[in-house]
Design an enzyme around this catalytic site. Structure first.
Site, mmCIF file in Angstrom:
data_model
loop_
_atom_site.group_PDB
_atom_site.id
_atom_site.type_symbol
_atom_site.label_atom_id
_atom_site.label_comp_id
_atom_site.label_asym_id
_atom_site.label_seq_id
_atom_site.Cartn_x
_atom_site.Cartn_y
_atom_site.Cartn_z
ATOM 1 N N ARG A 60 0.684 -1.088 -0.054
ATOM 2 C CA ARG A 60 -0.030 0.048 -0.103
ATOM 3 C C ARG A 60 0.882 1.220 -0.203
ATOM 4 O O ARG A 60 0.303 2.262 -0.545
ATOM 5 C CB ARG A 60 -1.050 0.135 1.299
ATOM 6 C CG ARG A 60 -2.425 -0.920 1.028
ATOM 7 C CD ARG A 60 -2.933 -1.166 2.070
ATOM 8 N NE ARG A 60 -2.410 -2.527 3.125
ATOM 9 C CZ ARG A 60 -2.753 -2.511 4.206
ATOM 10 N NH1 ARG A 60 -3.018 -1.824 4.935
ATOM 11 N NH2 ARG A 60 -2.270 -3.752 4.900
ATOM 12 N N GLU A 97 1.686 -5.745 13.138
ATOM 13 C CA GLU A 97 0.428 -6.112 13.982
ATOM 14 C C GLU A 97 0.143 -7.545 14.081
ATOM 15 O O GLU A 97 -0.472 -8.036 14.720
ATOM 16 C CB GLU A 97 -0.811 -5.171 13.496
ATOM 17 C CG GLU A 97 -1.575 -5.214 14.944
ATOM 18 C CD GLU A 97 -3.116 -4.090 14.362
ATOM 19 O OE1 GLU A 97 -3.044 -3.746 13.529
ATOM 20 O OE2 GLU A 97 -3.868 -4.288 15.317
HETATM 21 O O1 LIG Z 1 3.100 -0.389 11.854
HETATM 22 P P1 LIG Z 1 2.966 -2.113 11.692
HETATM 23 O O2 LIG Z 1 2.488 -2.867 12.596
HETATM 24 O O3 LIG Z 1 4.303 -2.514 11.022
HETATM 25 O O4 LIG Z 1 1.806 -2.081 10.379
HETATM 26 C C1 LIG Z 1 1.864 -1.226 9.388
HETATM 27 C C2 LIG Z 1 1.938 -2.035 7.909
HETATM 28 O O5 LIG Z 1 1.166 -3.327 7.676
HETATM 29 C C3 LIG Z 1 0.577 -2.926 6.519
HETATM 30 O O6 LIG Z 1 1.296 -3.380 5.499
HETATM 31 P P2 LIG Z 1 1.202 -4.960 5.123
HETATM 32 O O7 LIG Z 1 2.585 -5.713 5.658
HETATM 33 O O8 LIG Z 1 -0.122 -5.557 5.630
HETATM 34 O O9 LIG Z 1 1.274 -5.106 3.367
HETATM 35 P P3 LIG Z 1 0.421 -4.731 2.311
HETATM 36 O O10 LIG Z 1 0.344 -3.406 2.130
HETATM 37 O O11 LIG Z 1 1.153 -5.648 1.287
HETATM 38 O O12 LIG Z 1 -1.172 -5.226 2.837
HETATM 39 C C4 LIG Z 1 0.625 -1.364 6.376
HETATM 40 O O13 LIG Z 1 0.225 -1.010 4.862
HETATM 41 C C5 LIG Z 1 1.828 -0.936 7.000
HETATM 42 O O14 LIG Z 1 2.703 -1.197 6.079
HETATM 43 N N1 LIG Z 2 -5.198 -2.718 11.658
HETATM 44 C C1 LIG Z 2 -4.654 -2.426 10.240
HETATM 45 N N2 LIG Z 2 -5.469 -2.063 9.141
HETATM 46 C C2 LIG Z 2 -4.571 -2.065 8.160
HETATM 47 N N3 LIG Z 2 -3.359 -2.160 7.820
HETATM 48 C C3 LIG Z 2 -2.659 -2.517 9.149
HETATM 49 N N4 LIG Z 2 -1.358 -2.613 9.095
HETATM 50 C C4 LIG Z 2 -1.167 -3.084 10.369
HETATM 51 N N5 LIG Z 2 -2.372 -3.065 10.952
HETATM 52 C C5 LIG Z 2 -3.387 -2.633 10.322
#
Ligand SMILES: O=P(O)(O)OC[C@H]1O[C@H](OP(=O)(O)OP(=O)(O)O)[C@H](O)[C@@H]1O
Ligand SMILES: Nc1ncnc2[nH]cnc12
Length: 172
Positions: A60, A97
């Site tokens: 994202r 998370e």
């Molecule tokens: O603060 P944190 O606990 O590290 O979480 C935040 C991250 O989690 C999600 O990415 P994700 O790894 O799910 O990847 P995506 O964008 O491919 O869905 C979001 O886009 C952030 O990059």
């Molecule tokens: N609650 C949440 N929703 C979307 N993206 C996330 N990345 C980590 N935690 C998330």
């Protein structure tokens, strides 16, 4: 922005309230306003651009970071999940998370002294953002700021960023 971000309970695992930004991305006005607001994190009070590169984290962070880079007239650097980049790279393991992963960046993507802005959609635990800071530091760059659409205040991700200023368009 709030009406364009949908809460999805127990995704991708029980107990997580997932913030789905796809309705925001599908709304031209909401998407455009979000990019302009995130890009402000790369300017000083007089409007001058103060970063050399924008980094976005897969996936994202790519969607948001690339248009922010174009707005600031800088280059964009993709920070990818493990195994996707073809040349010499730097790697950093981290927890988020809902899991653990490794982020990678091409070793020559950030030059020593480069001033870098990190862009992502959500700051949750801060694991992703902190790991990206480590990658930039390993390359000799300087993280001058981070910008996200949303910060999940209860998870205190900001605490893992040290002195790096983080702009959140919404704290929820
Ligand atoms: O603060 P944190 O606990 O590290 O979480 C935040 C991250 O989690 C999600 O990415 P994700 O790894 O799910 O990847 P995506 O964008 O491919 O869905 C979001 O886009 C952030 O990059
Ligand atoms: N609650 C949440 N929703 C979307 N993206 C996330 N990345 C980590 N935690 C998330």
């Amino acid at each position: 922005m709030h009406r364009l971000v949908k809460d999805v309970h127990d995704y991708p695992e029980p107990g997580v309230v997932f913030k789905d930004i796809t309705p925001l991305l599908a709304d031209h006005d909401g998407f455009h306003a979000s990019i302009l607001a995130l890009a402000d994190a790369g300017r000083d009070a007089s409007g001058e651009v103060v970063v050399d590169k924008v980094l976005g984290m897969e996936a994202r962070g790519f969607i948001l970071g690339a248009p922010v880079a174009l707005n600031l007239e800088t280059g964009f650097v993709p920070v990818r999940k493990a195994g996707k980049l073809p040349r010499a790279l730097l790697a950093q393991a981290y927890s988020l998370e809902y899991g653990e992963a490794t982020l990678e960046m091409h070793a020559d993507a950030v030059s020593p002294g480069d001033r870098v802005l990190l862009v992502d959609d959500v700051l949750a635990t801060g694991g992703t953002m902190a790991a990206t800071c480590r990658l930039v530091e390993a390359a000799g760059g300087v993280v001058v700021g981070a910008a996200v659409l949303m910060e999940l205040g209860s998870l205190s991700g900001r605490d893992s960023l040290g002195d790096v200023p983080c702009t959140s368009l919404a704290v929820i």
